[in-house]
Design an enzyme around this catalytic site. Structure first.
Site, PDB file in Angstrom:
ATOM      1  N   CYS A  80       0.851  -1.190   0.000  1.00 13.08           N
ATOM      2  CA  CYS A  80       0.000   0.000   0.000  1.00 13.08           C
ATOM      3  C   CYS A  80       0.892   1.248   0.000  1.00 13.08           C
ATOM      4  CB  CYS A  80      -0.993  -0.033   1.157  1.00 13.08           C
ATOM      5  SG  CYS A  80      -2.355   1.148   0.960  1.00 13.08           S
ATOM      6  N   HIS A 186      -3.580  -5.137  -0.590  1.00 19.49           N
ATOM      7  CA  HIS A 186      -3.229  -5.672   0.728  1.00 19.49           C
ATOM      8  C   HIS A 186      -3.258  -7.198   0.700  1.00 19.49           C
ATOM      9  CE1 HIS A 186      -3.339  -1.951   3.204  1.00 19.49           C
ATOM     10  NE2 HIS A 186      -4.159  -1.534   2.258  1.00 19.49           N
ATOM     11  N   GLU A 188      -2.318  -9.182   2.994  1.00 14.43           N
ATOM     12  CA  GLU A 188      -2.693  -9.674   4.324  1.00 14.43           C
ATOM     13  C   GLU A 188      -4.200  -9.670   4.545  1.00 14.43           C
ATOM     14  OE1 GLU A 188      -2.652  -5.240   5.077  1.00 14.43           O
ATOM     15  OE2 GLU A 188      -1.795  -6.661   3.655  1.00 14.43           O
TER      16      GLU A 188
END
Length: 204
Positions: A80, A186, A188
């Site tokens: 990001c 992202h 994650e």
């Protein structure tokens, strides 16, 4: 050891949990000594470009980080805003970026034909790989990843771009130059595709 860089911004525990589930040793690192023990580094980033650069400078680890990445060629993954600061500069602020990948960060600016698109982009989007890359191995075709951003990187060198997504037009969403990797999305937060990508990075 994979170091998850803690410089006051980013979703650190989410990365740590994914890597732990994949059986990769990792730690959240704050100091120069901790950073020097790492063989790979993840740089999360949430917030504005200038604030992230300020936090990185204030952390006291910027010089060591640059030495590890640029001289010792330790693999690094920026996520990001962590990807955006890899660039030279950003329309969002006045600070210089790390400049590890030549380019500028720009804001989405839609004309009336795309007036229904909101800024920031929030949610899932398909990612299209441009070329074979170790970071994107064994992903499904046009995998979906989670995005939350108003800005994107525009690289000076086309060879630094490894994937794009479409949001009112194609934009760069993943980059790689040598040992330096970045994703605008992202991993994650991106379920099985994100897990696969982080496994690829951890396995470099």
């Amino acid at each position: 050891m994979i170091g998850i860089l803690d410089y006051g911004v980013g979703n650190l525990k989410a990365f740590a949990n994914v890597l732990k589930d994949l059986n990769f040793r990792n730690q959240i690192v704050k100091t120069e000594q901790e950073l020097k023990s790492c063989t790979k580094i993840i740089m999360p980033g949430v917030g504005s470009f200038d604030s992230v650069m300020d936090k990185l400078s204030e952390s006291g680890i910027r010089d060591v980080l640059s030495d590890l990445v640029m001289s010792k060629k330790i693999p690094v993954l920026g996520v990001c805003v962590g990807m955006q600061i890899l660039a030279s500069s950003s329309e969002e602020g006045t600070k210089s970026g790390l400049g590890w990948i030549q380019g500028k960060v720009k804001k989405f600016n839609f004309d009336q034909s795309n007036s229904l698109l909101t800024v920031p982009q929030i949610g899932w989007n398909e990612v299209t790989s441009i070329r074979d890359n170790k970071l994107l191995l064994n992903l499904e075709k046009n995998p979906r990843f989670y995005f939350l951003h108003s800005y994107y990187m525009e690289c000076e060198e086309d060879n630094d771009v490894i994937a794009f997504a479409d949001y009112g037009g194609n934009f760069t969403c993943a980059v790689n130059r040598d040992n330096i990797f970045g994703t605008q999305f992202h991993p994650e937060k991106s379920h099985h595709n994100g897990v696969a990508l982080l496994r690829n990075f951890a396995s470099l």
